[in-house]
Scaffold this motif. Structure first.
Motif, PDB file in Angstrom:
ATOM      1  N   ARG A   1      24.980  53.656  23.040  1.00 46.63           N
ATOM      2  CA  ARG A   1      23.736  52.902  22.844  1.00 46.63           C
ATOM      3  C   ARG A   1      22.523  53.799  23.084  1.00 46.63           C
ATOM      4  O   ARG A   1      22.421  54.465  24.100  1.00 46.63           O
ATOM      5  CB  ARG A   1      23.686  51.714  23.808  1.00 46.63           C
ATOM      6  CG  ARG A   1      22.437  50.857  23.660  1.00 46.63           C
ATOM      7  CD  ARG A   1      22.477  49.641  24.565  1.00 46.63           C
ATOM      8  NE  ARG A   1      22.781  49.937  25.944  1.00 46.63           N
ATOM      9  CZ  ARG A   1      21.871  50.233  26.870  1.00 46.63           C
ATOM     10  NH1 ARG A   1      20.607  50.267  26.585  1.00 46.63           N
ATOM     11  NH2 ARG A   1      22.249  50.477  28.108  1.00 46.63           N
ATOM     12  N   ARG A   2      21.622  53.775  22.120  1.00 48.36           N
ATOM     13  CA  ARG A   2      20.359  54.503  22.269  1.00 48.36           C
ATOM     14  C   ARG A   2      19.402  53.688  23.146  1.00 48.36           C
ATOM     15  O   ARG A   2      19.615  52.491  23.362  1.00 48.36           O
ATOM     16  CB  ARG A   2      19.716  54.737  20.902  1.00 48.36           C
ATOM     17  CG  ARG A   2      20.577  55.545  19.950  1.00 48.36           C
ATOM     18  CD  ARG A   2      19.798  55.878  18.668  1.00 48.36           C
ATOM     19  NE  ARG A   2      20.646  56.112  17.529  1.00 48.36           N
ATOM     20  CZ  ARG A   2      21.305  57.247  17.275  1.00 48.36           C
ATOM     21  NH1 ARG A   2      21.233  58.253  18.117  1.00 48.36           N
ATOM     22  NH2 ARG A   2      22.047  57.356  16.185  1.00 48.36           N
ATOM     23  N   ALA A   3      18.328  54.316  23.600  1.00 51.39           N
ATOM     24  CA  ALA A   3      17.322  53.634  24.425  1.00 51.39           C
ATOM     25  C   ALA A   3      16.766  52.401  23.713  1.00 51.39           C
ATOM     26  O   ALA A   3      16.440  51.398  24.345  1.00 51.39           O
ATOM     27  CB  ALA A   3      16.193  54.597  24.778  1.00 51.39           C
ATOM     28  N   SER A   4      16.696  52.445  22.383  1.00 49.97           N
ATOM     29  CA  SER A   4      16.181  51.324  21.585  1.00 49.97           C
ATOM     30  C   SER A   4      17.146  50.149  21.517  1.00 49.97           C
ATOM     31  O   SER A   4      16.797  49.086  21.028  1.00 49.97           O
ATOM     32  CB  SER A   4      15.893  51.799  20.161  1.00 49.97           C
ATOM     33  OG  SER A   4      17.117  52.146  19.507  1.00 49.97           O
ATOM     34  N   GLY A   5      18.392  50.362  21.977  1.00 50.66           N
ATOM     35  CA  GLY A   5      19.423  49.332  21.874  1.00 50.66           C
ATOM     36  C   GLY A   5      20.320  49.519  20.668  1.00 50.66           C
ATOM     37  O   GLY A   5      21.345  48.849  20.545  1.00 50.66           O
ATOM     38  N   GLU A   6      19.941  50.411  19.744  1.00 51.93           N
ATOM     39  CA  GLU A   6      20.763  50.679  18.560  1.00 51.93           C
ATOM     40  C   GLU A   6      22.114  51.259  18.991  1.00 51.93           C
ATOM     41  O   GLU A   6      22.183  52.134  19.848  1.00 51.93           O
ATOM     42  CB  GLU A   6      20.052  51.683  17.649  1.00 51.93           C
ATOM     43  CG  GLU A   6      20.893  52.105  16.461  1.00 51.93           C
ATOM     44  CD  GLU A   6      20.304  53.318  15.724  1.00 51.93           C
ATOM     45  OE1 GLU A   6      20.923  53.705  14.716  1.00 51.93           O
ATOM     46  OE2 GLU A   6      19.278  53.868  16.146  1.00 51.93           O
ATOM     47  N   LEU A   7      23.177  50.757  18.381  1.00 53.37           N
ATOM     48  CA  LEU A   7      24.520  51.255  18.650  1.00 53.37           C
ATOM     49  C   LEU A   7      24.878  52.303  17.610  1.00 53.37           C
ATOM     50  O   LEU A   7      24.489  52.190  16.446  1.00 53.37           O
ATOM     51  CB  LEU A   7      25.531  50.110  18.610  1.00 53.37           C
ATOM     52  CG  LEU A   7      25.290  48.972  19.611  1.00 53.37           C
ATOM     53  CD1 LEU A   7      26.366  47.905  19.459  1.00 53.37           C
ATOM     54  CD2 LEU A   7      25.224  49.477  21.039  1.00 53.37           C
ATOM     55  N   PHE A   8      25.620  53.326  18.034  1.00 51.80           N
ATOM     56  CA  PHE A   8      26.028  54.381  17.113  1.00 51.80           C
ATOM     57  C   PHE A   8      27.329  55.018  17.585  1.00 51.80           C
ATOM     58  O   PHE A   8      27.652  54.991  18.769  1.00 51.80           O
ATOM     59  CB  PHE A   8      24.920  55.439  16.964  1.00 51.80           C
ATOM     60  CG  PHE A   8      24.720  56.313  18.181  1.00 51.80           C
ATOM     61  CD1 PHE A   8      25.189  57.620  18.182  1.00 51.80           C
ATOM     62  CD2 PHE A   8      24.063  55.847  19.305  1.00 51.80           C
ATOM     63  CE1 PHE A   8      25.008  58.442  19.295  1.00 51.80           C
ATOM     64  CE2 PHE A   8      23.871  56.651  20.411  1.00 51.80           C
ATOM     65  CZ  PHE A   8      24.346  57.958  20.405  1.00 51.80           C
TER      66      PHE A   8
END
Length: 185
Positions: free
Chosen positions: A85-92
Motif C-alpha cells: 500500500r502506498r501512502a495514498s492508499g493505492e494498492l500495488f
C-alpha cells in the motif's frame, strides 16, 4: 567515466534503481529515495517507521511476518511478490527480497529490496486481505493444500477464497486465474 578508487556505498544505496532499506525488527532504519518515492513518502519520512505502514492492513503485516520467520530461519533470505500500500492508499504488486544480517535473528537487522511490478501486474479487483494473501501464494505456484498448511486454514476455506478470486477476475480455470493475477491474461 572513471570511477573513484574508493567505493561510496552510501551513494550507491541512495541512487539504486530499486527501493532499498535497512531494517531492525521490522522497523526501517534507513531507506533510499527510490523506496520513499515508490510508496509515496517524502525523503526521510519512512526512517523509524514500522514496515506495517507499507501493508494494506495490520493483519497482513502480522501474517506475513509469521510466514517469513521459518523461511528466513531455513534460508537466511526471503523473496515473494505481494500487494502493498502506498501512502495514498493505492494498492500495488511489489516484489520483495530480504536477507537477515544474522542467521540467529531472522527479523532482526536485515537488508530489503522492493521493486514495483504494478505495470506488469495491476491490482484490478477489490480483494479482501485474505484473498490478497492467497493470490500471492497462488502466483508462487502453491497448491490449495500447501496454502492451507502455510496459512493455518482448511483446504476447503482456501478453495472458497480461490473460487471468489476466480469470480472477481472472471477466470474459468485456476491456470487462467494465475495468468490474470500475474497480468498475463
Amino acid at each position: 567515466m572513471n570511477l573513484p578508487h574508493t567505493i561510496d556505498y552510501e551513494m550507491i544505496f541512495q541512487h539504486a534503481p530499486v527501493g532499498m532499506c535497512i531494517s531492525r525488527d521490522r522497523v526501517i532504519q534507513a531507506c533510499n529515495g527510490a523506496l520513499a518515492t515508490m510508496f509515496g513518502y517524502g525523503a526521510g519520512h519512512l526512517t523509524g517507521s514500522s514496515f506495517s505502514v507499507l501493508y494494506p492492513t495490520m493483519d497482513e503485516f502480522l501474517r506475513t511476518g509469521d510466514r517469513i520467520i521459518p523461511i528466513m530461519n531455513a534460508k537466511g533470505r526471503y523473496s515473494d511478490e505481494r500487494i502493498m500500500r502506498r501512502a495514498s492508499g493505492e494498492l500495488f504488486w511489489c516484489h520483495v527480497t530480504g536477507r537477515a544480517l544474522s542467521p540467529l535473528e531472522p527479523l532482526g537487522a536485515g537488508v530489503w529490496i522492493f521493486e514495483d511490478v504494478s505495470e506488469k501486474r495491476p491490482v484490478t479487483a477489490h480483494l479482501t486481505p485474505r484473498e490478497r494473501e492467497i493470490a500471492a501464494l497462488l502466483v508462487e505456484g502453491k497448491t490449495s493444500k500447501i496454502i492451507a498448511r502455510e496459512t493455518d486454514l482448511s483446504p476447503r476455506t482456501v478453495e472458497m477464497h480461490r473460487a471468489s478470486l476466480m469470480r472477481k477476475f472472471a477466470a474459468s480455470t485456476s491456470v487462467e486465474l494465475v495468468h490474470k493475477l500475474v497480468g498475463a491474461g
